[in-house]
Write a protein that holds these residues in place. Structure first.
Motif, PDB file in Angstrom:
ATOM      1  N   ALA A 169     -14.768   2.741  -4.888  1.00 22.27           N
ATOM      2  CA  ALA A 169     -13.637   3.509  -5.400  1.00 22.27           C
ATOM      3  C   ALA A 169     -13.078   4.384  -4.284  1.00 22.27           C
ATOM      4  O   ALA A 169     -13.829   5.035  -3.570  1.00 22.27           O
ATOM      5  CB  ALA A 169     -14.104   4.376  -6.570  1.00 22.27           C
ATOM      6  N   PRO A 170     -11.755   4.375  -4.082  1.00 20.73           N
ATOM      7  CA  PRO A 170     -11.177   5.165  -2.990  1.00 20.73           C
ATOM      8  C   PRO A 170     -11.328   6.657  -3.251  1.00 20.73           C
ATOM      9  O   PRO A 170     -11.329   7.112  -4.392  1.00 20.73           O
ATOM     10  CB  PRO A 170      -9.701   4.738  -3.010  1.00 20.73           C
ATOM     11  CG  PRO A 170      -9.457   4.300  -4.428  1.00 20.73           C
ATOM     12  CD  PRO A 170     -10.743   3.678  -4.873  1.00 20.73           C
ATOM     13  N   ASP A 171     -11.474   7.409  -2.165  1.00 20.46           N
ATOM     14  CA  ASP A 171     -11.541   8.859  -2.290  1.00 20.46           C
ATOM     15  C   ASP A 171     -10.186   9.409  -2.711  1.00 20.46           C
ATOM     16  O   ASP A 171      -9.139   8.897  -2.298  1.00 20.46           O
ATOM     17  CB  ASP A 171     -11.934   9.496  -0.951  1.00 20.46           C
ATOM     18  CG  ASP A 171     -13.358   9.138  -0.547  1.00 20.46           C
ATOM     19  OD1 ASP A 171     -14.133   8.735  -1.428  1.00 20.46           O
ATOM     20  OD2 ASP A 171     -13.687   9.273   0.652  1.00 20.46           O
ATOM     21  N   GLU A 172     -10.213  10.451  -3.529  1.00 23.02           N
ATOM     22  CA  GLU A 172      -8.980  11.118  -3.917  1.00 23.02           C
ATOM     23  C   GLU A 172      -8.593  12.132  -2.845  1.00 23.02           C
ATOM     24  O   GLU A 172      -9.456  12.707  -2.189  1.00 23.02           O
ATOM     25  CB  GLU A 172      -9.176  11.841  -5.256  1.00 23.02           C
ATOM     26  CG  GLU A 172      -9.498  10.926  -6.423  1.00 23.02           C
ATOM     27  CD  GLU A 172      -9.685  11.719  -7.709  1.00 23.02           C
ATOM     28  OE1 GLU A 172      -8.931  12.702  -7.905  1.00 23.02           O
ATOM     29  OE2 GLU A 172     -10.579  11.372  -8.493  1.00 23.02           O
ATOM     30  N   PRO A 173      -7.308  12.351  -2.649  1.00 21.75           N
ATOM     31  CA  PRO A 173      -6.882  13.336  -1.645  1.00 21.75           C
ATOM     32  C   PRO A 173      -7.319  14.741  -2.040  1.00 21.75           C
ATOM     33  O   PRO A 173      -7.367  15.093  -3.220  1.00 21.75           O
ATOM     34  CB  PRO A 173      -5.352  13.207  -1.643  1.00 21.75           C
ATOM     35  CG  PRO A 173      -5.012  12.612  -2.970  1.00 21.75           C
ATOM     36  CD  PRO A 173      -6.151  11.713  -3.319  1.00 21.75           C
ATOM     37  N   MET A 213     -16.899  16.989  -4.699  1.00 19.89           N
ATOM     38  CA  MET A 213     -17.895  15.925  -4.872  1.00 19.89           C
ATOM     39  C   MET A 213     -17.346  14.809  -5.749  1.00 19.89           C
ATOM     40  O   MET A 213     -17.549  13.624  -5.466  1.00 19.89           O
ATOM     41  CB  MET A 213     -19.174  16.501  -5.486  1.00 19.89           C
ATOM     42  CG  MET A 213     -20.002  17.339  -4.533  1.00 19.89           C
ATOM     43  SD  MET A 213     -21.459  18.105  -5.298  1.00 19.89           S
ATOM     44  CE  MET A 213     -22.386  16.654  -5.795  1.00 19.89           C
ATOM     45  N   GLU A 214     -16.632  15.175  -6.815  1.00 14.06           N
ATOM     46  CA  GLU A 214     -16.034  14.165  -7.692  1.00 14.06           C
ATOM     47  C   GLU A 214     -14.992  13.342  -6.939  1.00 14.06           C
ATOM     48  O   GLU A 214     -14.961  12.113  -7.040  1.00 14.06           O
ATOM     49  CB  GLU A 214     -15.384  14.847  -8.894  1.00 14.06           C
ATOM     50  CG  GLU A 214     -16.365  15.476  -9.871  1.00 14.06           C
ATOM     51  CD  GLU A 214     -15.658  16.175 -11.013  1.00 14.06           C
ATOM     52  OE1 GLU A 214     -14.419  16.065 -11.089  1.00 14.06           O
ATOM     53  OE2 GLU A 214     -16.332  16.834 -11.819  1.00 14.06           O
ATOM     54  N   LYS A 215     -14.154  14.033  -6.186  1.00 13.97           N
ATOM     55  CA  LYS A 215     -13.073  13.331  -5.484  1.00 13.97           C
ATOM     56  C   LYS A 215     -13.586  12.398  -4.396  1.00 13.97           C
ATOM     57  O   LYS A 215     -12.995  11.332  -4.151  1.00 13.97           O
ATOM     58  CB  LYS A 215     -12.106  14.353  -4.874  1.00 13.97           C
ATOM     59  CG  LYS A 215     -11.215  15.060  -5.880  1.00 13.97           C
ATOM     60  CD  LYS A 215     -10.174  15.919  -5.170  1.00 13.97           C
ATOM     61  CE  LYS A 215      -9.155  16.489  -6.143  1.00 13.97           C
ATOM     62  NZ  LYS A 215      -8.088  17.265  -5.448  1.00 13.97           N
ATOM     63  N   LEU A 216     -14.674  12.802  -3.730  1.00 19.17           N
ATOM     64  CA  LEU A 216     -15.192  11.999  -2.620  1.00 19.17           C
ATOM     65  C   LEU A 216     -16.370  11.118  -3.044  1.00 19.17           C
ATOM     66  O   LEU A 216     -17.001  10.474  -2.206  1.00 19.17           O
ATOM     67  CB  LEU A 216     -15.618  12.913  -1.465  1.00 19.17           C
ATOM     68  CG  LEU A 216     -14.503  13.780  -0.866  1.00 19.17           C
ATOM     69  CD1 LEU A 216     -15.017  14.516   0.360  1.00 19.17           C
ATOM     70  CD2 LEU A 216     -13.271  12.945  -0.504  1.00 19.17           C
ATOM     71  N   HIS A 217     -16.672  11.122  -4.353  1.00 22.87           N
ATOM     72  CA  HIS A 217     -17.716  10.262  -4.907  1.00 22.87           C
ATOM     73  C   HIS A 217     -19.072  10.519  -4.241  1.00 22.87           C
ATOM     74  O   HIS A 217     -19.815   9.579  -3.924  1.00 22.87           O
ATOM     75  CB  HIS A 217     -17.336   8.790  -4.766  1.00 22.87           C
ATOM     76  CG  HIS A 217     -15.961   8.483  -5.274  1.00 22.87           C
ATOM     77  ND1 HIS A 217     -15.644   8.474  -6.623  1.00 22.87           N
ATOM     78  CD2 HIS A 217     -14.791   8.210  -4.629  1.00 22.87           C
ATOM     79  CE1 HIS A 217     -14.356   8.194  -6.780  1.00 22.87           C
ATOM     80  NE2 HIS A 217     -13.820   8.037  -5.594  1.00 22.87           N
ATOM     81  N   ALA A 218     -19.382  11.784  -4.031  1.00 25.31           N
ATOM     82  CA  ALA A 218     -20.678  12.180  -3.478  1.00 25.31           C
ATOM     83  C   ALA A 218     -21.605  12.557  -4.629  1.00 25.31           C
ATOM     84  O   ALA A 218     -21.210  13.282  -5.539  1.00 25.31           O
ATOM     85  CB  ALA A 218     -20.514  13.358  -2.524  1.00 25.31           C
ATOM     86  N   ARG A 219     -22.828  12.062  -4.587  1.00 29.00           N
ATOM     87  CA  ARG A 219     -23.772  12.320  -5.679  1.00 29.00           C
ATOM     88  C   ARG A 219     -24.438  13.683  -5.580  1.00 29.00           C
ATOM     89  O   ARG A 219     -24.910  14.227  -6.575  1.00 29.00           O
ATOM     90  CB  ARG A 219     -24.848  11.241  -5.703  1.00 29.00           C
ATOM     91  CG  ARG A 219     -24.307   9.854  -6.047  1.00 29.00           C
ATOM     92  CD  ARG A 219     -25.419   8.853  -6.076  1.00 29.00           C
ATOM     93  NE  ARG A 219     -26.090   8.771  -4.769  1.00 29.00           N
ATOM     94  CZ  ARG A 219     -27.182   8.058  -4.554  1.00 29.00           C
ATOM     95  NH1 ARG A 219     -27.744   7.390  -5.542  1.00 29.00           N
ATOM     96  NH2 ARG A 219     -27.731   8.004  -3.356  1.00 29.00           N
ATOM     97  N   LEU A 224     -22.291  14.954   0.397  1.00 28.40           N
ATOM     98  CA  LEU A 224     -20.973  15.532   0.633  1.00 28.40           C
ATOM     99  C   LEU A 224     -20.855  16.041   2.065  1.00 28.40           C
ATOM    100  O   LEU A 224     -19.832  15.837   2.731  1.00 28.40           O
ATOM    101  CB  LEU A 224     -20.722  16.676  -0.359  1.00 28.40           C
ATOM    102  CG  LEU A 224     -19.320  17.303  -0.324  1.00 28.40           C
ATOM    103  CD1 LEU A 224     -18.254  16.250  -0.596  1.00 28.40           C
ATOM    104  CD2 LEU A 224     -19.229  18.429  -1.346  1.00 28.40           C
ATOM    105  N   ALA A 225     -21.907  16.704   2.555  1.00 32.27           N
ATOM    106  CA  ALA A 225     -21.886  17.200   3.924  1.00 32.27           C
ATOM    107  C   ALA A 225     -21.795  16.048   4.926  1.00 32.27           C
ATOM    108  O   ALA A 225     -21.087  16.131   5.935  1.00 32.27           O
ATOM    109  CB  ALA A 225     -23.132  18.034   4.195  1.00 32.27           C
ATOM    110  N   VAL A 226     -22.504  14.959   4.626  1.00 31.84           N
ATOM    111  CA  VAL A 226     -22.445  13.787   5.510  1.00 31.84           C
ATOM    112  C   VAL A 226     -21.055  13.170   5.491  1.00 31.84           C
ATOM    113  O   VAL A 226     -20.504  12.789   6.526  1.00 31.84           O
ATOM    114  CB  VAL A 226     -23.511  12.758   5.087  1.00 31.84           C
ATOM    115  CG1 VAL A 226     -23.336  11.457   5.860  1.00 31.84           C
ATOM    116  CG2 VAL A 226     -24.906  13.313   5.317  1.00 31.84           C
TER     117      VAL A 226
END
Length: 233
Positions: A169-173, A213-219, A224-226
């Motif tokens: 899924a693409p990241d949201e801006p 986290m939601e926008k970048l699909h980080a668990r 998220l930091a990575v």
């Protein structure tokens, strides 16, 4: 403790390490802190899992190489069964595969056993506050593995030598404010430090981090930091 009426409930900690001398030494050091209570000591991953389910600690200090059940497997099971219990990996191993597996399993911090006492204490407290911590050398290894996966290669395999990855899924801006918060998070700042820098309440910063986290699909905050480091190139 500061004056006034702060929260005096100690951080409940479980220490898991198959080497008795190291386990007991860590427990003595940590339990000596007024804001930390060591509620249990486990000699292997299976015992760590069982004790965590019985004692519900806030944080588990987890070795990776243990009998019966590895630290990675125990971390993965803990993440599924006790999502409010956070795991700090403390190990002698810093090879790429172990680091990546531990972070993927749900570890919120990854320290090597040559870390200074103050660094261990600071990391345990930070993780309890909801933050994630990776030593710079460890963060680089995780970042390299994420980049390998992004290029379609398996961890440890050169990018471009594997089949094309499955579309994600693409990241949201992100908004300008979210970009600023993400950049500060990638620099290793805590929520409190970010709040002071961008003139927001700490609770507002937590909300920003959750939304990012939601926008970048980080668990989790570690991923998220990575991802933030990856966006910097």
């Amino acid at each position: 403790m500061s004056e006034g009426m702060p929260n005096t409930t100690p951080l409940r900690l479980l220490v898991a390490d198959d080497q008795a001398i190291i386990r007991r030494g860590l427990a003595l050091m940590l339990d000596a802190e007024p804001d930390i209570e060591v509620v249990g000591q486990a000699a292997d991953g299976q015992e760590a899992l069982e004790m965590a389910e019985a004692l519900r600690p806030d944080v588990v200090l987890m070795d990776l190489q243990m009998p019966r059940l590895s630290g990675v497997a125990a971390t993965r099971l803990l993440a599924g069964r006790l999502p409010r219990t956070r795991v700090v990996v403390l190990t002698t191993f810093d090879d790429d595969e172990r680091v990546f597996e531990a972070v993927q399993a749900g570890a919120h911090a990854y320290l090597l056993k040559d870390a200074a006492e103050d660094e261990v204490l600071d990391t345990v407290r930070a993780v309890h506050r909801g933050e994630s911590r990776l030593a710079p050398s460890v963060a680089r290894k995780v970042l390299d593995q994420f980049r390998a996966l992004a290029g379609g290669a398996a961890p440890g395999e050169p990018p471009g030598e594997a089949a094309a990855p499955t579309a994600a899924a693409p990241d949201e801006p992100l908004s300008d404010k979210e970009e600023r918060v993400l950049a500060l998070l990638a620099d290793g700042l805590s929520n409190k430090q970010i709040a002071a820098t961008v003139f927001l309440a700490e609770g507002t910063v937590k909300n920003y981090v959750s939304r990012i986290m939601e926008k970048l699909h980080a668990r989790n905050r570690t991923e998220l930091a990575v991802k933030a480091a990856t966006r910097r190139g």
